[in-house]
Design a protein around this motif. Sequence first.
Motif, PDB file in Angstrom:
ATOM      1  N   UNK A   1       0.888  -1.162   0.000  1.00 56.14           N
ATOM      2  CA  UNK A   1       0.000   0.000   0.000  1.00 56.14           C
ATOM      3  C   UNK A   1       0.924   1.209   0.000  1.00 56.14           C
ATOM      4  N   UNK A   2       0.936   1.942  -1.113  1.00 61.36           N
ATOM      5  CA  UNK A   2       1.969   2.956  -1.337  1.00 61.36           C
ATOM      6  C   UNK A   2       1.358   4.346  -1.348  1.00 61.36           C
ATOM      7  N   UNK A   3       1.819   5.181  -0.435  1.00 58.16           N
ATOM      8  CA  UNK A   3       1.405   6.571  -0.402  1.00 58.16           C
ATOM      9  C   UNK A   3       2.458   7.486  -0.974  1.00 58.16           C
ATOM     10  N   UNK A   4       3.598   6.933  -1.347  1.00 62.22           N
ATOM     11  CA  UNK A   4       4.670   7.700  -1.959  1.00 62.22           C
ATOM     12  C   UNK A   4       4.253   8.157  -3.351  1.00 62.22           C
ATOM     13  N   UNK A   5       4.520   9.409  -3.691  1.00 62.91           N
ATOM     14  CA  UNK A   5       4.171   9.926  -5.020  1.00 62.91           C
ATOM     15  C   UNK A   5       5.421  10.021  -5.886  1.00 62.91           C
ATOM     16  N   UNK A   6       5.203  10.256  -7.176  1.00 59.87           N
ATOM     17  CA  UNK A   6       6.320  10.427  -8.095  1.00 59.87           C
ATOM     18  C   UNK A   6       6.637   9.203  -8.923  1.00 59.87           C
ATOM     19  N   UNK A   7       5.903   8.106  -8.758  1.00 57.92           N
ATOM     20  CA  UNK A   7       6.136   6.920  -9.569  1.00 57.92           C
ATOM     21  C   UNK A   7       5.612   7.149 -10.985  1.00 57.92           C
ATOM     22  N   UNK A   8       6.387   6.724 -11.979  1.00 57.32           N
ATOM     23  CA  UNK A   8       6.010   6.928 -13.377  1.00 57.32           C
ATOM     24  C   UNK A   8       4.981   5.888 -13.813  1.00 57.32           C
ATOM     25  N   UNK A   9       4.366   6.153 -14.969  1.00 56.60           N
ATOM     26  CA  UNK A   9       3.416   5.198 -15.533  1.00 56.60           C
ATOM     27  C   UNK A   9       4.095   3.862 -15.806  1.00 56.60           C
TER      28      UNK A   9
ATOM     29  N   UNK B   1      -2.198  -4.723  -4.733  1.00 54.43           N
ATOM     30  CA  UNK B   1      -1.435  -3.530  -4.385  1.00 54.43           C
ATOM     31  C   UNK B   1      -2.324  -2.313  -4.560  1.00 54.43           C
ATOM     32  N   UNK B   2      -2.110  -1.309  -3.731  1.00 60.20           N
ATOM     33  CA  UNK B   2      -2.804  -0.024  -3.859  1.00 60.20           C
ATOM     34  C   UNK B   2      -1.754   1.072  -3.889  1.00 60.20           C
ATOM     35  N   UNK B   3      -1.821   1.912  -4.923  1.00 60.24           N
ATOM     36  CA  UNK B   3      -0.992   3.111  -4.988  1.00 60.24           C
ATOM     37  C   UNK B   3      -1.938   4.296  -4.984  1.00 60.24           C
ATOM     38  N   UNK B   4      -1.827   5.145  -3.993  1.00 60.72           N
ATOM     39  CA  UNK B   4      -2.764   6.260  -3.838  1.00 60.72           C
ATOM     40  C   UNK B   4      -1.991   7.578  -3.751  1.00 60.72           C
ATOM     41  N   UNK B   5      -2.162   8.465  -4.738  1.00 62.82           N
ATOM     42  CA  UNK B   5      -1.529   9.777  -4.637  1.00 62.82           C
ATOM     43  C   UNK B   5      -1.969  10.543  -3.397  1.00 62.82           C
ATOM     44  N   UNK B   6      -3.161  10.234  -2.897  1.00 57.96           N
ATOM     45  CA  UNK B   6      -3.672  10.924  -1.713  1.00 57.96           C
ATOM     46  C   UNK B   6      -4.605   9.986  -0.955  1.00 57.96           C
ATOM     47  N   UNK B   7      -4.398   9.870   0.349  1.00 62.59           N
ATOM     48  CA  UNK B   7      -5.254   9.015   1.174  1.00 62.59           C
ATOM     49  C   UNK B   7      -6.358   9.806   1.876  1.00 62.59           C
ATOM     50  N   UNK B   8      -6.395  11.106   1.697  1.00 59.44           N
ATOM     51  CA  UNK B   8      -7.433  11.916   2.337  1.00 59.44           C
ATOM     52  C   UNK B   8      -8.762  11.710   1.621  1.00 59.44           C
ATOM     53  N   UNK B   9      -9.786  11.328   2.356  1.00 61.49           N
ATOM     54  CA  UNK B   9     -11.096  11.129   1.750  1.00 61.49           C
ATOM     55  C   UNK B   9     -11.646  12.438   1.193  1.00 61.49           C
ATOM     56  N   UNK B  10     -11.349  13.551   1.856  1.00 55.57           N
ATOM     57  CA  UNK B  10     -11.778  14.849   1.349  1.00 55.57           C
ATOM     58  C   UNK B  10     -11.132  15.178   0.016  1.00 55.57           C
ATOM     59  N   UNK B  11      -9.845  14.842  -0.123  1.00 59.38           N
ATOM     60  CA  UNK B  11      -9.152  15.086  -1.388  1.00 59.38           C
ATOM     61  C   UNK B  11      -9.716  14.200  -2.497  1.00 59.38           C
ATOM     62  N   UNK B  12     -10.083  12.972  -2.150  1.00 61.19           N
ATOM     63  CA  UNK B  12     -10.679  12.073  -3.141  1.00 61.19           C
ATOM     64  C   UNK B  12     -12.002  12.655  -3.634  1.00 61.19           C
ATOM     65  N   UNK B  13     -12.807  13.186  -2.721  1.00 60.29           N
ATOM     66  CA  UNK B  13     -14.073  13.804  -3.116  1.00 60.29           C
ATOM     67  C   UNK B  13     -13.828  15.054  -3.954  1.00 60.29           C
ATOM     68  N   UNK B  14     -12.802  15.827  -3.595  1.00 63.00           N
ATOM     69  CA  UNK B  14     -12.455  17.006  -4.395  1.00 63.00           C
ATOM     70  C   UNK B  14     -12.158  16.609  -5.837  1.00 63.00           C
ATOM     71  N   UNK B  15     -11.383  15.543  -6.028  1.00 61.66           N
ATOM     72  CA  UNK B  15     -11.067  15.079  -7.379  1.00 61.66           C
ATOM     73  C   UNK B  15     -12.323  14.579  -8.099  1.00 61.66           C
TER      74      UNK B  15
ATOM     75  N   UNK C   1      -1.448  14.151  -6.480  1.00 58.91           N
ATOM     76  CA  UNK C   1      -2.873  14.476  -6.453  1.00 58.91           C
ATOM     77  C   UNK C   1      -3.247  15.385  -7.623  1.00 58.91           C
ATOM     78  N   UNK C   2      -2.398  16.386  -7.899  1.00 57.53           N
ATOM     79  CA  UNK C   2      -2.679  17.291  -9.011  1.00 57.53           C
ATOM     80  C   UNK C   2      -2.657  16.545 -10.342  1.00 57.53           C
ATOM     81  N   UNK C   3      -1.697  15.666 -10.511  1.00 58.62           N
ATOM     82  CA  UNK C   3      -1.610  14.895 -11.756  1.00 58.62           C
ATOM     83  C   UNK C   3      -2.816  13.975 -11.907  1.00 58.62           C
TER      84      UNK C   3
END
Length: 267
Positions: free
Chosen positions: A98-106, A123-137, A167-169
Amino acid sequence: MTATIRVVVTGAAGRMGREMTKGLLQADDIEVVGAVDRVAAGTDIGTLNGLQPAGVSISDDLAAVIRAARPRVLVDFTVAAAALANARLAVEEGVSPVIGTTGMSTAQLDELHQLCEARQVGAVVAPNFSLGAILMMHFARQAARYFPRAEIIEMHHEQKIDAPSGTALKTAELMAGAMEAVPPLPAGEEKVPGARGGAYRGLAVHSLRLPGAIAHQEVIFGGQGQLLTIRHDTTGREAFLPGLLLAVRQVLHLKGLVYGLENLLEL
């Protein structure tokens, strides 16, 4: 009674790693059985986080920790290059990352997905684990269908390495996928190179790095006679814990890689 989930944390001594380890230690259905970092080796992870000693000391050898502790899940908050190497090692041992690290390429994500499928490991790769940020997206993706233009502004602390943020990407990817066509950025002269930000999937993205910030993003939509702003502010790293716990609990039911926490939610 449901068995506890055995977890090892890499990047356990970093700011995010400490906050997430603290939350994992206090979860009833999770047992932190290992912690890895290049610094603070030998320090008890409970003591490091202001809790009672947990009986687990930080090590600098992930392979040895996995062999000794036999975790089911690896939680990673390191840097992109280390995260991929850690995930490879974990998957080869049947451990779900379960990866919260960002910057991994495609390409790196594709490699990890193929490895997970071959080993039948989730496996789970999540640019952001904040539920609020997920709703924002999610809301930004919906709004992108109705506005001709939008730009993304993200702000993080000055020690964040990558820019734009994951998250921005991810937001730009979701928005571009929702648009029938992404209009070209308006032509104009940049008196200062980079003043208009960087273009990703046809959308302008602006990154700020400032002390005092944690994680903030707004998406500004423009249409005839109106503006719409969708904004999310993370004021404390504890905001990421509910999403992390969700991913840790769900990853054991997956085969292959899931990119983005929104894919584990009913949106």
